[in-house]
Design a protein around this motif. Structure first.
Motif, PDB file in Angstrom:
ATOM      1  N   ASN A  50       0.849  -1.158   0.166  1.00 16.33           N
ATOM      2  CA  ASN A  50       0.031  -0.040   0.088  1.00 16.33           C
ATOM      3  C   ASN A  50       0.859   1.393  -0.056  1.00 16.33           C
ATOM      4  O   ASN A  50       0.341   2.430   0.130  1.00 16.33           O
ATOM      5  CB  ASN A  50      -0.925   0.064   1.083  1.00 16.33           C
ATOM      6  CG  ASN A  50      -0.157   0.023   2.455  1.00 16.33           C
ATOM      7  OD1 ASN A  50       0.972   0.032   2.569  1.00 16.33           O
ATOM      8  ND2 ASN A  50      -1.160  -0.421   3.587  1.00 16.33           N
ATOM      9  N   GLY A  51       2.301   0.892  -0.047  1.00 14.27           N
ATOM     10  CA  GLY A  51       3.056   2.225  -0.176  1.00 14.27           C
ATOM     11  C   GLY A  51       3.366   2.833   1.067  1.00 14.27           C
ATOM     12  O   GLY A  51       3.910   4.168   1.166  1.00 14.27           O
ATOM     13  N   ASP A  52       3.112   2.395   2.204  1.00 14.58           N
ATOM     14  CA  ASP A  52       3.378   3.070   3.546  1.00 14.58           C
ATOM     15  C   ASP A  52       4.764   2.688   3.974  1.00 14.58           C
ATOM     16  O   ASP A  52       5.058   3.127   4.818  1.00 14.58           O
ATOM     17  CB  ASP A  52       2.213   2.620   4.530  1.00 14.58           C
ATOM     18  CG  ASP A  52       2.270   1.057   4.916  1.00 14.58           C
ATOM     19  OD1 ASP A  52       3.041   0.351   4.192  1.00 14.58           O
ATOM     20  OD2 ASP A  52       1.499   0.619   5.686  1.00 14.58           O
ATOM     21  N   ASP A  56       5.822  -3.566   2.080  1.00 20.57           N
ATOM     22  CA  ASP A  56       5.411  -3.278   0.789  1.00 20.57           C
ATOM     23  C   ASP A  56       5.985  -4.377  -0.171  1.00 20.57           C
ATOM     24  O   ASP A  56       5.659  -4.401  -1.123  1.00 20.57           O
ATOM     25  CB  ASP A  56       5.717  -1.893   0.551  1.00 20.57           C
ATOM     26  CG  ASP A  56       5.107  -0.947   1.125  1.00 20.57           C
ATOM     27  OD1 ASP A  56       3.781  -1.151   1.387  1.00 20.57           O
ATOM     28  OD2 ASP A  56       5.478   0.524   1.126  1.00 20.57           O
ATOM     29  N   TYR A  57       7.102  -4.813   0.297  1.00 20.54           N
ATOM     30  CA  TYR A  57       7.778  -5.790  -0.705  1.00 20.54           C
ATOM     31  C   TYR A  57       7.849  -7.296  -0.139  1.00 20.54           C
ATOM     32  O   TYR A  57       8.260  -7.420   0.955  1.00 20.54           O
ATOM     33  CB  TYR A  57       9.140  -5.186  -0.885  1.00 20.54           C
ATOM     34  CG  TYR A  57       9.072  -3.902  -1.625  1.00 20.54           C
ATOM     35  CD1 TYR A  57       8.842  -3.707  -2.873  1.00 20.54           C
ATOM     36  CD2 TYR A  57       9.317  -2.610  -0.789  1.00 20.54           C
ATOM     37  CE1 TYR A  57       8.812  -2.395  -3.517  1.00 20.54           C
ATOM     38  CE2 TYR A  57       9.287  -1.400  -1.430  1.00 20.54           C
ATOM     39  CZ  TYR A  57       8.904  -1.367  -2.654  1.00 20.54           C
ATOM     40  OH  TYR A  57       8.957  -0.091  -3.361  1.00 20.54           O
ATOM     41  N   ASP A 139      -4.282  -3.336   3.637  1.00 15.36           N
ATOM     42  CA  ASP A 139      -4.346  -2.934   5.142  1.00 15.36           C
ATOM     43  C   ASP A 139      -2.587  -3.488   5.535  1.00 15.36           C
ATOM     44  O   ASP A 139      -2.304  -4.512   5.107  1.00 15.36           O
ATOM     45  CB  ASP A 139      -5.380  -3.600   6.228  1.00 15.36           C
ATOM     46  CG  ASP A 139      -6.592  -2.934   5.623  1.00 15.36           C
ATOM     47  OD1 ASP A 139      -6.534  -1.894   5.108  1.00 15.36           O
ATOM     48  OD2 ASP A 139      -7.557  -3.863   5.788  1.00 15.36           O
ATOM     49  N   ASP A 140      -2.167  -2.902   6.866  1.00 13.63           N
ATOM     50  CA  ASP A 140      -0.996  -3.387   7.366  1.00 13.63           C
ATOM     51  C   ASP A 140      -1.154  -4.871   7.824  1.00 13.63           C
ATOM     52  O   ASP A 140      -2.002  -5.256   8.703  1.00 13.63           O
ATOM     53  CB  ASP A 140      -0.295  -2.556   8.090  1.00 13.63           C
ATOM     54  CG  ASP A 140      -0.014  -1.340   7.462  1.00 13.63           C
ATOM     55  OD1 ASP A 140       0.594  -1.414   6.482  1.00 13.63           O
ATOM     56  OD2 ASP A 140       0.117   0.068   8.123  1.00 13.63           O
ATOM     57  N   TYR A 141      -0.022  -5.570   7.497  1.00 19.29           N
ATOM     58  CA  TYR A 141       0.510  -6.942   8.243  1.00 19.29           C
ATOM     59  C   TYR A 141       1.751  -6.644   9.048  1.00 19.29           C
ATOM     60  O   TYR A 141       2.586  -6.181   8.303  1.00 19.29           O
ATOM     61  CB  TYR A 141       0.639  -7.957   7.553  1.00 19.29           C
ATOM     62  CG  TYR A 141      -0.721  -8.441   6.843  1.00 19.29           C
ATOM     63  CD1 TYR A 141      -1.619  -9.326   7.491  1.00 19.29           C
ATOM     64  CD2 TYR A 141      -1.161  -8.723   5.535  1.00 19.29           C
ATOM     65  CE1 TYR A 141      -2.703  -9.781   7.130  1.00 19.29           C
ATOM     66  CE2 TYR A 141      -2.239  -9.327   4.973  1.00 19.29           C
ATOM     67  CZ  TYR A 141      -3.183  -9.650   5.846  1.00 19.29           C
ATOM     68  OH  TYR A 141      -4.246 -10.253   5.345  1.00 19.29           O
ATOM     69  N   GLU A 142       1.700  -6.819  10.281  1.00 21.39           N
ATOM     70  CA  GLU A 142       2.950  -7.002  10.917  1.00 21.39           C
ATOM     71  C   GLU A 142       3.860  -8.202  10.876  1.00 21.39           C
ATOM     72  O   GLU A 142       3.272  -9.205  10.796  1.00 21.39           O
ATOM     73  CB  GLU A 142       2.919  -6.568  12.480  1.00 21.39           C
ATOM     74  CG  GLU A 142       2.076  -4.929  12.332  1.00 21.39           C
ATOM     75  CD  GLU A 142       3.018  -3.868  12.259  1.00 21.39           C
ATOM     76  OE1 GLU A 142       4.463  -4.178  12.395  1.00 21.39           O
ATOM     77  OE2 GLU A 142       2.599  -2.964  11.622  1.00 21.39           O
TER      78      GLU A 142
END
Length: 142
Positions: A50-52, A56-57, A139-142
Motif C-alpha cells: 500500500n506504499g506506506d 510493501d515488498y 491493510d498493514d500486516y506486521e
C-alpha cells in the motif's frame, strides 16, 4: 592451510555463511576441499503493498547471491494464472512488489496467492524448493 604431523580432528571457525576452501598438507600429500555453510531461509507469508513503507515488498531473509543460484520465483492467483515470475534477485532480496508483472503493473487484488521458489544452494550442493501462500491486503500486516 592446515599443517600437522598427525591430526585426529580439525577445528575451524568462520565469520560468515559461505563457501570456504581448505587445504590439508601431510607429508607428501595435499588434499583440498570446500565446505559450505548456509542458514535456512525464512519465507514470509504476507504482503501489504500500500506504499506506506511497511511490508510493501516480498523479500526473503537469508537469501545470499553467493550461495543461492538459479533462483526462479513464481506467484499464482487462485485460478492458477501466473501473476508474477522472476529469475534471480536483486541485492535487496526483493522478489515481488505485489504488482501483476504483465498487465499495466497494477497491484493485485486482496486475497491469497500461491508461490513457488526454486533455487540451487551452493553450500549444500542441492536444489531446494519452497512453496506456500502469500496473503495480500492493502491493510498493514506486521
Amino acid at each position: 592451510v592446515i599443517d600437522d604431523e598427525t591430526p585426529n580432528t580439525i577445528d575451524f571457525t568462520v565469520d560468515n555463511w559461505g563457501i570456504y576452501d581448505f587445504s590439508y598438507h601431510l607429508c607428501d600429500t595435499v588434499a583440498t576441499f570446500s565446505v559450505g555453510f548456509s542458514c535456512p531461509i525464512t519465507v514470509p507469508n504476507s504482503l501489504s503493498p500500500n506504499g506506506d513503507g511497511n511490508n510493501d515488498y516480498f523479500s526473503i531473509q537469508g537469501l545470499d547471491p553467493e550461495l543461492h543460484k538459479n533462483l526462479v520465483f513464481t506467484v499464482y492467483n487462485r485460478w492458477g494464472y501466473v501473476v508474477h515470475s522472476q529469475i534471480g534477485f536483486s541485492s535487496d532480496k526483493v522478489l515481488w512488489n505485489g504488482r501483476v508483472s504483465d498487465l499495466d503493473n497494477e497491484i493485485v487484488s486482496d486475497g491469497v496467492y500461491y508461490y513457488v521458489l526454486d533455487l540451487f544452494n551452493e553450500a549444500s550442493q542441492t536444489k531446494e524448493t519452497y512453496q506456500g501462500n502469500i496473503y495480500i491486503s492493502k491493510d498493514d500486516y506486521e
